[in-house]
Design a protein around this motif. Sequence first.
Motif, short mmCIF file in Angstrom:
data_model
loop_
_atom_site.label_atom_id
_atom_site.label_comp_id
_atom_site.label_asym_id
_atom_site.label_seq_id
_atom_site.Cartn_x
_atom_site.Cartn_y
_atom_site.Cartn_z
N ASN A 31 -17.39 62.48 38.85
CA ASN A 31 -16.57 63.60 38.38
C ASN A 31 -16.14 64.46 39.57
OD1 ASN A 31 -18.77 65.25 39.02
ND2 ASN A 31 -19.39 65.57 36.90
N GLU A 32 -15.51 65.58 39.27
CA GLU A 32 -14.98 66.46 40.33
C GLU A 32 -16.09 66.97 41.25
OE1 GLU A 32 -14.55 67.62 36.86
OE2 GLU A 32 -12.99 66.10 36.77
N GLN A 33 -17.29 67.13 40.70
CA GLN A 33 -18.42 67.62 41.51
C GLN A 33 -19.14 66.49 42.25
OE1 GLN A 33 -18.27 68.42 38.06
NE2 GLN A 33 -17.17 70.32 38.51
N TYR A 85 -20.73 63.95 40.73
CA TYR A 85 -21.81 63.39 39.93
C TYR A 85 -21.36 62.10 39.25
CZ TYR A 85 -24.09 67.91 40.51
OH TYR A 85 -24.66 69.04 41.04
#
Length: 127
Positions: free
Chosen positions: A36-38, A40
């Motif tokens: 994902n964007e982070q 993860y």
Amino acid sequence: MEKLLNIQEMSKLIGLSTHTLRYYEKIGMLKGVARNEQGYRCYSEADLLWIQFLICLREMDMPISEMMHYSNLRTQGDSTVYERRVMLEAHQDKVVQQMNKLNENLGRIGAKIEHYKGLEKTVFCEK
């Protein structure tokens, strides 16, 4: 859109530790897990099915080196279908042999249990 699972959710769902999931990814058996964007991990339904198959192979005592080889073949696509099938058939043969040996030994244990039951009746009847 399908629901994506984070590593903790996947771990809980399939019964593997997060460490094992990361290890499988590190050694190349689990490729292409989305992030994902982070940054993860986000596991898909396809990832879940593949991990479940890896668990099946592991539970049937396939060595990790063979699991890695199978995974690498899978990554190469349809050109390796024959080799993957042959590999699974060879492992299936090993498992059948192990099952036959286990059944044989289970029969021996059963016979010994029956022998002891007979001895118990003899010993306790004499007293």
